[in-house]
Motif scaffolding. Structure first.
Motif, PDB file in Angstrom:
ATOM      1  N   LYS A 129      21.666  20.227 -34.461  1.00  0.00           N
ATOM      2  CA  LYS A 129      21.800  20.244 -35.713  1.00  0.00           C
ATOM      3  C   LYS A 129      20.391  21.194 -36.339  1.00  0.00           C
ATOM      4  CE  LYS A 129      24.624  16.237 -36.696  1.00  0.00           C
ATOM      5  NZ  LYS A 129      24.732  15.050 -37.686  1.00  0.00           N
TER       6      LYS A 129
ATOM      7  N   SER B 262      20.086  21.266 -39.436  1.00  0.00           N
ATOM      8  CA  SER B 262      19.378  20.419 -40.592  1.00  0.00           C
ATOM      9  C   SER B 262      18.235  19.551 -40.050  1.00  0.00           C
ATOM     10  CB  SER B 262      20.537  19.656 -41.241  1.00  0.00           C
ATOM     11  OG  SER B 262      20.954  18.894 -40.079  1.00  0.00           O
ATOM     12  N   LEU B 263      18.479  19.211 -38.756  1.00  0.00           N
ATOM     13  CA  LEU B 263      17.441  18.154 -38.325  1.00  0.00           C
ATOM     14  C   LEU B 263      16.357  18.952 -37.623  1.00  0.00           C
ATOM     15  CD1 LEU B 263      19.862  15.413 -37.122  1.00  0.00           C
ATOM     16  CD2 LEU B 263      18.385  15.558 -39.317  1.00  0.00           C
TER      17      LEU B 263
ATOM     18  N   GLN C 250      16.687  20.618 -34.798  1.00  0.00           N
ATOM     19  CA  GLN C 250      16.805  20.165 -33.266  1.00  0.00           C
ATOM     20  C   GLN C 250      16.773  21.526 -32.284  1.00  0.00           C
ATOM     21  OE1 GLN C 250      20.354  17.974 -33.397  1.00  0.00           O
ATOM     22  NE2 GLN C 250      19.273  16.007 -33.492  1.00  0.00           N
TER      23      GLN C 250
ATOM     24  N   GLY D  83      11.678  11.494 -32.584  1.00  0.00           N
ATOM     25  CA  GLY D  83      12.751  12.490 -32.398  1.00  0.00           C
ATOM     26  C   GLY D  83      13.040  12.875 -30.955  1.00  0.00           C
TER      27      GLY D  83
ATOM     28  N   GLY E  16      15.875  12.661 -29.417  1.00  0.00           N
ATOM     29  CA  GLY E  16      17.031  13.444 -29.155  1.00  0.00           C
ATOM     30  C   GLY E  16      17.862  12.786 -28.266  1.00  0.00           C
TER      31      GLY E  16
ATOM     32  N   GLU F  43      14.650   7.573 -33.950  1.00  0.00           N
ATOM     33  CA  GLU F  43      15.547   8.779 -33.794  1.00  0.00           C
ATOM     34  C   GLU F  43      16.552   8.656 -34.986  1.00  0.00           C
ATOM     35  OE1 GLU F  43      17.628  11.891 -33.626  1.00  0.00           O
ATOM     36  OE2 GLU F  43      16.133  11.520 -31.712  1.00  0.00           O
ATOM     37  N   GLN F  44      16.629   9.666 -35.662  1.00  0.00           N
ATOM     38  CA  GLN F  44      17.427   9.956 -36.911  1.00  0.00           C
ATOM     39  C   GLN F  44      18.831   9.997 -36.682  1.00  0.00           C
ATOM     40  OE1 GLN F  44      16.127  12.308 -39.728  1.00  0.00           O
ATOM     41  NE2 GLN F  44      17.267  11.422 -41.855  1.00  0.00           N
ATOM     42  N   ASP F  45      19.188  10.758 -35.630  1.00  0.00           N
ATOM     43  CA  ASP F  45      20.437  11.418 -35.227  1.00  0.00           C
ATOM     44  C   ASP F  45      21.403  10.224 -34.607  1.00  0.00           C
ATOM     45  OD1 ASP F  45      22.897  12.787 -34.510  1.00  0.00           O
ATOM     46  OD2 ASP F  45      21.719  14.448 -33.714  1.00  0.00           O
TER      47      ASP F  45
ATOM     48  N   ASP G 217      14.528   7.481 -40.318  1.00  0.00           N
ATOM     49  CA  ASP G 217      13.704   8.513 -40.470  1.00  0.00           C
ATOM     50  C   ASP G 217      12.133   8.219 -40.280  1.00  0.00           C
ATOM     51  OD1 ASP G 217      12.133  10.735 -41.614  1.00  0.00           O
ATOM     52  OD2 ASP G 217      13.480  10.672 -43.318  1.00  0.00           O
TER      53      ASP G 217
ATOM     54  N   PRO H  43      10.411  17.664 -34.800  1.00  0.00           N
ATOM     55  CA  PRO H  43      11.201  18.624 -35.460  1.00  0.00           C
ATOM     56  C   PRO H  43      10.356  19.333 -36.228  1.00  0.00           C
ATOM     57  CG  PRO H  43      11.926  16.270 -35.551  1.00  0.00           C
ATOM     58  CD  PRO H  43      10.486  16.322 -35.153  1.00  0.00           C
TER      59      PRO H  43
ATOM     60  N   ASN I 284      10.778  21.429 -38.960  1.00  0.00           N
ATOM     61  CA  ASN I 284      10.725  21.312 -40.393  1.00  0.00           C
ATOM     62  C   ASN I 284      10.142  20.219 -41.112  1.00  0.00           C
ATOM     63  OD1 ASN I 284      12.782  19.227 -39.109  1.00  0.00           O
ATOM     64  ND2 ASN I 284      14.388  19.562 -40.624  1.00  0.00           N
TER      65      ASN I 284
END
Length: 276
Positions: A14, A16-17, A19, A47, A49, A69-71, A95, A116, A118
């Motif tokens: 993603k 947006s994340l 990744q 993160g 993943g 991990e957020q995902d 988060d 990540p 971002n």
């Protein structure tokens, strides 16, 4: 253990994340080796993943492994790795910006992460504030960000991030990673950096140094006598007391000079507050 590439293809990274999953086994091994001995340490990975770096970490005995991990798509794959780890295991779904990592587990703590892109700088600044609670941070950034972390004064990359990092930590750029080491490959080169707490350290508060550097670098091409006006109405007495020429610019000051300036400003502010 399911092949990493197979998991990554099924996940589809993603944007947006932020990744970009690291897949090169030699580089994964090199990152964890660079973090030093992990025995009897709390290891935190942000993160993870699908668990590429995690797979390498669990080959090295440690006291407690904490994954953040957020995902939610990655959680089942990470949970499957628990059976291959013999120490204490914690998997947090959330988060990392909202989790105080310096309170997790017990000391000594180390962070090992492919961050990540971002949110890499906000995360780092959050951890730097509590740097004394960590043994080391072994992290991956965009090469341009790594250059800012280690930049010296009087160079184009030198800025607020350089000052805050070099005040709190000793920083080493370890090695670069080509885009092809990731899936999907990013459009930039990455750099692995290691930070360790720096002692002795100048006696100044995080808040004071943060405000001074923010004011100075917000208008970096202006002389300090002008840029610092957003913090003090008349910067000249403060600069004179710090033995800093008002004609100099933010990029010309060393970390030591910024610390001295921030400490003097903080003392002056406290005196004015108490007298008022």
């Amino acid at each position: 253990m399911k092949p990493l590439r197979e998991i990554i293809r099924a996940l589809k990274a993603k944007k947006s994340l932020g990744q970009n999953f690291l897949i090169d086994p030699h580089i994964l091994h090199r990152i964890v080796e660079s973090a030093g001995p992990l025995l009897n340490r709390t290891v935190i990975e942000v993160g993870p993943g699908p668990g590429g770096l995690t797979r390498e970490i669990i080959k090295h005995p440690c006291k407690h492994l904490i994954l953040i991990e957020q995902d939610d798509r990655c959680i089942p794959y990470l949970e499957n790795l628990k059976d291959y780890f013999k120490g204490e295991w914690t998997l947090l779904h959330g988060d990392a910006l909202e989790i105080p990592l310096h309170t997790l587990g017990s000391s000594p703590r180390v962070i090992i992460s492919n961050l990540p892109y971002n949110i890499s700088v906000p995360l780092l600044l959050q951890w730097l504030k509590y740097m004394d609670n960590f043994g080391s941070l072994t992290l991956m950034f965009q090469k341009e960000v790594a250059a800012r972390l280690t930049a010296l004064h009087d160079t184009p990359d030198y800025g607020r991030l350089s000052v805050m990092c070099q005040w709190k930590a000793t920083i080493k750029r370890l090695f670069d990673l080509p885009p092809g080491a990731f899936l999907p490959p990013p459009k930039v080169t990455s750099t692995v950096v290691q930070l360790t707490p720096r002692f002795p350290r100048e006696n100044v508060s995080w808040e004071a140094l943060e405000k001074i550097t923010k004011a100075a670098f917000s208008q970096r091409r202006k002389m300090l006598r002008s840029s610092l006006k957003m913090l003090v109405p008349d910067p000249l007495p403060l600069l004179e007391k710090a033995n800093i020429s008002p004609q100099r610019r933010a990029e010309n000051l060393t970390v030591q000079e910024f610390c001295n300036l921030a400490a003097l400003w903080e003392d002056t502010s406290l005196i004015q507050t108490n007298s008022g």
